[in-house]
Design an enzyme around this catalytic site. Structure first.
Site, mmCIF file in Angstrom:
data_model
loop_
_atom_site.group_PDB
_atom_site.id
_atom_site.type_symbol
_atom_site.label_atom_id
_atom_site.label_comp_id
_atom_site.label_asym_id
_atom_site.label_seq_id
_atom_site.Cartn_x
_atom_site.Cartn_y
_atom_site.Cartn_z
ATOM 1 C CE LYS A 52 -3.827 -2.471 2.067
ATOM 2 N NZ LYS A 52 -4.705 -2.778 3.210
ATOM 3 C CD GLN A 96 -3.525 -4.416 6.259
ATOM 4 O OE1 GLN A 96 -3.642 -3.343 5.651
ATOM 5 N NE2 GLN A 96 -3.875 -5.557 5.724
ATOM 6 C CG ASP A 119 -9.490 -0.021 4.657
ATOM 7 O OD1 ASP A 119 -9.099 -0.523 3.581
ATOM 8 O OD2 ASP A 119 -8.832 -0.069 5.711
HETATM 9 N N1 GUN Z 1 -6.858 -6.759 5.886
HETATM 10 C C1 GUN Z 1 -7.122 -7.505 4.788
HETATM 11 N N2 GUN Z 1 -7.647 -6.742 3.819
HETATM 12 C C2 GUN Z 1 -7.711 -5.483 4.302
HETATM 13 C C3 GUN Z 1 -8.151 -4.242 3.757
HETATM 14 O O1 GUN Z 1 -8.613 -4.134 2.625
HETATM 15 N N3 GUN Z 1 -8.023 -3.168 4.590
HETATM 16 C C4 GUN Z 1 -7.550 -3.261 5.847
HETATM 17 N N4 GUN Z 1 -7.500 -2.151 6.571
HETATM 18 N N5 GUN Z 1 -7.136 -4.390 6.373
HETATM 19 C C5 GUN Z 1 -7.217 -5.491 5.604
#
Ligand code: GUN
Length: 278
Positions: A52, A96, A119
């Site tokens: 990311k 996350q 998100d």
């Molecule tokens: N953990 C697995 N996929 C995601 C996501 O798309 N966003 C976040 N914040 N955590 C995750």
């Protein structure tokens, strides 16, 4: 022979389009900064978070990392989120998941300001999607809609079957397909006759989290198959929730694993980050 939907290429195209938008916004003095929080050091999360941050650098937005130890208390995490919510420089906040067990995920999701919820997990964002209002949309299902759009696959009037009902993928996926005028069925672990229901699908989206669970017996001839799963097999290779080799000759289009849905999730996170710029 099925068309292989190239998520890597489509995600690159989207990121390149976003890069241009970011440059134009910068010229107007507008800049995005994504705060990325990771609690603990789950190796998979570390890889996702790293990807990311790399994507942010690629499209020209700032990212700030908050790497917190496993023992961080819920109160400490909430205090950090409050600080980031109040900071005008921060345009997006991502925590996350999963967070350690002593922290309540829902409480964290609800604390992030809906205006910075890149998100798309906040109940306000989900509610906006549900009633057709503007808001951040969960990145994986939003990415799947882009894959369909960029591949010229029409949703309107189609039988769409979503296997999986998670808050992050299955439910928002169903809402997006409905918004695009698909006829939508959501299946889950208690669904009777799963094969028969899947066989109705013109567009089948699979997010069950079980390696190669969906084989050719679940597929109608000519269906479009979208595989959200990603699993590491004993031989070290990756596979999805769909048994690709058994399905590929029966469908009209399919997403590979890796290189299908996965890269789109990050591209759509970047899309949300760009849209978070005021
Ligand atoms: N953990 C697995 N996929 C995601 C996501 O798309 N966003 C976040 N914040 N955590 C995750």
């Amino acid at each position: 022979m099925a068309k292989i939907i190239d998520g890597k290429a489509i995600s690159t195209q989207i990121k390149d389009e976003l890069k241009e938008i970011v440059e134009k916004k910068k010229a107007l003095g507008k800049q995005a900064t994504l705060a990325v929080i990771q609690v603990g050091n789950d190796p998979a999360s570390t890889v996702y978070v790293g990807n990311k941050k790399k994507a942010c650098a690629y499209i020209g937005i700032n990212s700030e990392s908050y790497e917190l130890p496993e023992e961080t208390t819920q109160e400490e995490l909430l205090a950090l989120i409050d600080k980031l919510n109040a900071d005008d420089k921060i345009t997006g906040i991502l925590c996350q998941l999963p967070v350690p067990k002593h922290i309540d995920e829902d409480t964290i999701i609800r604390r992030i300001s809906p205006e910075k919820d890149v998100d798309g997990f906040h109940p306000m964002s989900v509610g906006a999607l549900c009633i057709g209002e503007e808001g951040f949309v969960s990145c994986t299902p939003a990415g799947i809609m882009k894959l369909l759009e960029y591949s010229g696959i029409e949703v309107e009037g189609k039988e769409c079957v979503v296997v999986g009902r998670s808050n992050i993928v299955g439910k928002p996926m169903a809402l997006l397909l409905l918004r695009a005028n698909g006829t939508v069925t959501v299946c889950h672990s208690r669904t009777c006759n799963l094969k028969d229901v899947c066989k109705r699908a013109d567009i089948l989206v699979v997010a069950v989290g079980k390696p190669k669970m969906i084989d050719d017996e679940y597929i109608k001839d000519g269906a479009v198959v979208i595989d959200v799963g990603i699993h590491r097999m004993d031989n070290g290779k990756l596979c999805g929730d769909v048994d690709y080799d058994k399905v590929v000759d029966k469908c009209s289009a399919i997403t590979p694993v890796p290189g299908g849905v996965g890269p789109m999730t990050i591209a759509m996170l970047m899309y949300n980050c760009v849209n978070a710029i005021k």
